[in-house]
Design an enzyme around this catalytic site. Structure first.
Site, PDB file in Angstrom:
ATOM      1  NE  ARG A 408      -3.368  -2.087   3.114  1.00 27.54           N
ATOM      2  CZ  ARG A 408      -4.489  -2.594   2.626  1.00 27.54           C
ATOM      3  NH1 ARG A 408      -5.093  -1.971   1.633  1.00 27.54           N
ATOM      4  NH2 ARG A 408      -5.004  -3.696   3.120  1.00 27.54           N
ATOM      5  CG  HIS A 468       1.462  -8.377   4.118  1.00 27.78           C
ATOM      6  ND1 HIS A 468       1.873  -8.494   5.430  1.00 27.78           N
ATOM      7  CD2 HIS A 468       0.548  -7.380   4.101  1.00 27.78           C
ATOM      8  CE1 HIS A 468       1.235  -7.610   6.177  1.00 27.78           C
ATOM      9  NE2 HIS A 468       0.438  -6.912   5.397  1.00 27.78           N
ATOM     10  CE1 TYR A 501      -2.777   3.013  10.440  1.00 30.46           C
ATOM     11  CE2 TYR A 501      -1.833   1.292   9.059  1.00 30.46           C
ATOM     12  CZ  TYR A 501      -2.911   2.088   9.418  1.00 30.46           C
ATOM     13  OH  TYR A 501      -4.102   1.935   8.774  1.00 30.46           O
ATOM     14  NE  ARG A 597      -4.427  -2.982  15.546  1.00 30.99           N
ATOM     15  CZ  ARG A 597      -3.932  -3.218  14.339  1.00 30.99           C
ATOM     16  NH1 ARG A 597      -2.697  -2.876  14.065  1.00 30.99           N
ATOM     17  NH2 ARG A 597      -4.643  -3.806  13.415  1.00 30.99           N
ATOM     18  CG  HIS A 625       0.971  -1.901  11.306  1.00 27.73           C
ATOM     19  ND1 HIS A 625       1.973  -2.031  10.342  1.00 27.73           N
ATOM     20  CD2 HIS A 625      -0.120  -2.502  10.781  1.00 27.73           C
ATOM     21  CE1 HIS A 625       1.486  -2.669   9.286  1.00 27.73           C
ATOM     22  NE2 HIS A 625       0.227  -2.969   9.531  1.00 27.73           N
TER      23      HIS A 625
END
Length: 773
Positions: A408, A468, A501, A597, A625
């Site tokens: 992203r 990822h 984050y 989290r 994160h």
């Protein structure tokens, strides 16, 4: 306190569904903790609106993906059981029963607590019905000039079928009647509230004295009310019988058969076009004052059951409340945070990106060559670290190649611009763009095309796997030969989320890491079947096996009477095999501390199974994160950071990478970071054996310690964290029910009463303690 070593208990079936929390219900408990930040009167007023908005946004995605998937399974008669023993329909039923009171609490708190508090602070969110005539006249003119031209009423009758209701749109169901003639049945129409207009219509300051004699900072009315009270302009000659706001959520997951796609980019583009038309409706939110006949019609037209309907008090779509954060009222929100330049990088020359770098004595790459270092966002400046690394490489005459994975990134990404400039400067630039990054598919397609058109080599990863991992490789010709510089991180290459984050990144030019990333990129771009790496753990190649080996190693240490410990920080813990092995570790006497989290399917504190496991969550200003994994290893800690959670998708169906941290100073920094979070007593929550979470509260004698606040205070300094923040805490107070709870569903306790919660947690949880759209 020494951990209890349990004898081997083969009679206990560690795969018993009673020992596992449901993934979906655990996620709802995470979102309840987000909601609590809006309920907590220690949170500043405008930030409480922010957390209400985050709670709503989180739920939208949850319905579009998770609930939609369960409904698909039910429709297909899939009897797939989760590790906790639930089938899809049972999960849907339990989601509804757990979520409905939570959403009702959200709206009740906004209407009865936050909205009056806003008024007290001079922020007046008004109802159209209560306005004086002069204010109504202003809004009538505003409607005619700015709103009316973009509205399109859609009638529903035998010649006009029920219209498509777009995903997440706010609408009015309007009932009208033509009073002319004897036959005057009521007619139905739908009006979509334009998303391109501000949700709240601001009244001009010269009218504010008409609202209150005291100070007014803002005053306005919900857009849908302005539309609703001016419907006569849309239906001239008709009588408006009633108007009722409603909001729709649709299934938004891509259904893509990659094996059959000759061109993955084109296939995803086509699937996105279908998605814009919308999948099936899975949730309908309606105003509590909706007419029953209108409600029934909406349900019938969209093929919905009663369980799909959420009837709400007050405005729908509370995510729009986040717009109030733009008000210049600093006392009502947290002060802006300015990330710091890491101490290691202070004083190096500012790079002029328009010129080639000839003198590298003070360059970023030179700093990496002097020794590897960690950066921690958002405490450390993304622009001065990750962005500078890539930008400098793009303009360094000696850099031959840049290889990077993009999952992203932001819409105006300077990272993308730097990669394009690198290609234009004659460097070989290879970018793996993950087209299947959920809700970013269209953005990534646009960037992929832009990169390709600029001469960048773009690849789309491996069939059946999402890429990822967060990695960059820079290859540079130096006097003593080729040198490879690497960045391996836990977060996306996104400057915007880097400010929201918490993420870690390692910069290094170690030869083993350079060789590992070379092998990894060959695996991603070619036909390599690399099965071993030097210092990286790569999923789905070797990460699961190595993680299990390290857990087993701690078990063997405990069985021989040595200290054994695992500390792991991640977003989610779902994988049944990992959980099973953590239970085995607990039974052997291994101390396990988990900082998670969001979703946690492991049940801590169960006698004979998991009493040596503590689970905590930190919910604060920044979304936690980063992923860190620490194994005691007989006193020779192995510590890893990287992109993977302990979930089946991360370990089996994604390309992930975690890197072992070897430099002693960096390992100590990570130990301190973990201990700081374990000691948090302001924003930490402890997971109980029954599935509820208890928020920690400092005692009257103890100083409040927020790990995020402490990290902001000490970022950019050369000195380590002060020792007073790092003293390990004793074990927390045992759970109310250390034996297996009689209710295996783990229904969470309500946190609706902030003061009551604070009182209870002060008594029932430790005075200091550990570790969240």
């Amino acid at each position: 306190m020494a951990r209890t070593k349990m004898p081997s208990a083969p009679q206990i079936n560690l795969d018993d569904p009673r020992y596992y929390f449901n993934r979906e219900l655990s996620w709802l408990e995470f979102n309840r903790r987000v909601l609590h930040e809006a309920l907590d009167d220690r949170t500043r007023l405008l930030d409480r609106l922010k957390f209400l908005g985050i709670f709503s946004n989180n739920l939208d995605e949850f319905f579009m993906v998770r609930v939609a998937g369960l409904k698909q399974q039910v429709a297909a008669n899939v009897d797939k059981r989760t590790p906790d023993g639930r089938d899809p329909q049972t999960q849907l039923n339990d989601i509804r029963s757990q979520l409905a009171p939570m959403v009702a609490e959200q709206h009740r708190h906004f209407n009865q607590v936050l909205r009056p508090a806003l008024t007290e602070q001079g922020i007046h969110l008004l109802d159209y019905d209560n306005l004086i005539p002069e204010l109504k006249r202003y809004l009538e003119n505003y409607f005619e000039q700015h709103i009316f031209p973009v509205l399109t009423p859609l009638a529903v009758d035998p010649s006009h079928p029920f219209p498509h209701i777009s995903n997440l749109s706010l609408n009015l169901a309007v009932v009208v009647r033509d009073d002319r003639g004897d036959d005057n049945p009521e007619q139905f129409a739908r009006i979509k509230i334009p998303a391109m207009l501000p949700r709240f219509v601001k009244l001009p300051p010269d009218l504010w004295p008409k609202i209150s004699p005291d100070t007014v900072h803002w005053a306005g009315v919900p857009l849908e009310q302005v539309v609703a009270h001016n419907l006569g302009a849309l239906f001239p000659g008709m009588t408006i019988v009633g108007w009722y706001p409603f909001r729709v959520t649709r299934h938004a997951n891509l259904a893509l058969e990659e094996e059959e796609a000759d061109d993955l980019l084109l296939a995803i583009e086509q699937e996105l076009q279908k998605q814009r038309m919308g999948g099936s409706v899975i949730r309908l939110e309606v105003s509590s004052r909706v007419d029953e006949s209108v409600r029934s019609r909406l349900m019938r037209e969209m093929d919905l059951a009663e369980a799909d309907i959420y009837t709400l008090e007050g405005p729908l779509g509370l995510h729009d409340l986040m717009s109030f954060l733009s008000l210049p009222l600093s006392d009502l929100k947290e002060q802006p945070w300015t990330p710091k330049v890491p101490y290691r990088l202070k004083g190096i020359d500012t790079l002029n990106s328009a010129q080639s770098t000839q003198d590298h004595s003070s360059s970023f790459l030179d700093q990496v060559r002097r020794g590897e270092f960690l950066v921690h966002h958002p405490y450390h400046d993304f622009k001065a670290t990750v962005q500078r690394f890539i930008t400098e490489a793009a303009h360094d005459d000696r850099v031959l190649a840049i290889k990077m994975t993009l999952y992203r990134t932001s819409g105006d990404s300077p990272i993308i611009n730097a990669l394009i400039e690198a290609a234009q400067n004659g460097k070989q630039v290879v970018v793996l763009v993950e087209l299947k990054a959920r809700f970013d598919e269209e953005n990534n397609i646009n960037w992929a095309r832009h990169l390709e058109q600029s001469g960048v080599h773009v690849v789309y990863g491996l069939t059946g796997l999402k890429t990822h991992t967060k990695t960059t490789l820079v290859v540079r010709q130096e006097k003593d030969g080729i040198r490879r510089y690497v960045h391996i991180g836990t977060g996306n290459y996104n400057p915007k989320t880097a400010g929201l984050y918490t993420d870690l990144g390692l910069f290094s030019c170690r030869e083993d890491l350079g060789a590992d990333l070379t092998d990894l990129f060959n695996f991603l771009t070619g036909y390599s079947r690399q099965q071993s790496y030097r210092s990286l753990l790569v999923a789905p190649v070797n990460m699961r096996a190595r993680m299990l080996e390290m857990i087993e190693r701690e078990i063997k240490q405990a069985e021989t009477g040595r200290k054994a410990q695992i500390i792991a920080k991640m977003n989610s813990l779902v994988d049944p095999e990992i959980i099973h092995n953590l239970y085995c570790a607990s039974q052997a006497g291994v101390q396990v501390d988990l900082i998670i989290r969001g979703t946690c399917c492991l049940r801590p504190g169960v006698s004979g199974v998991s009493e040596n496991i503590r689970v905590m969550s930190i919910i604060g200003r920044f979304l936690e994160h980063s992923r860190i994994f620490k194994f005691h290893n007989g006193g020779k800690d192995e510590i890893y950071i990287g992109s993977a959670d302990w979930m089946p998708r991360n370990l089996n169906r994604r390309v992930e990478a975690v890197v072992q941290i070897e430099q002693p100073e960096l390992k100590q920094d990570l130990r301190d970071l973990l201990q700081l979070m374990l000691n948090d007593n302001r924003q930490a929550w402890d997971l109980q054996a029954d599935g509820s979470y208890r928020q920690r509260q400092p005692s009257d004698m103890d100083q409040e310690r927020s790990s995020q606040v402490i990290l902001m205070q000490h970022s950019g300094r050369a000195t380590p964290l002060p020792p007073q923040y790092l003293t390990p805490n004793p074990d927390p107070t045992p759970s109310d029910s250390p034996d297996l709870p009689t209710n295996p569903k783990g229904t969470a306790k309500s946190t609706s009463k902030v003061k009551a919660t604070a009182k209870a947690t002060t008594k029932e949880t430790p005075k200091t303690a550990p570790q969240s759209s």
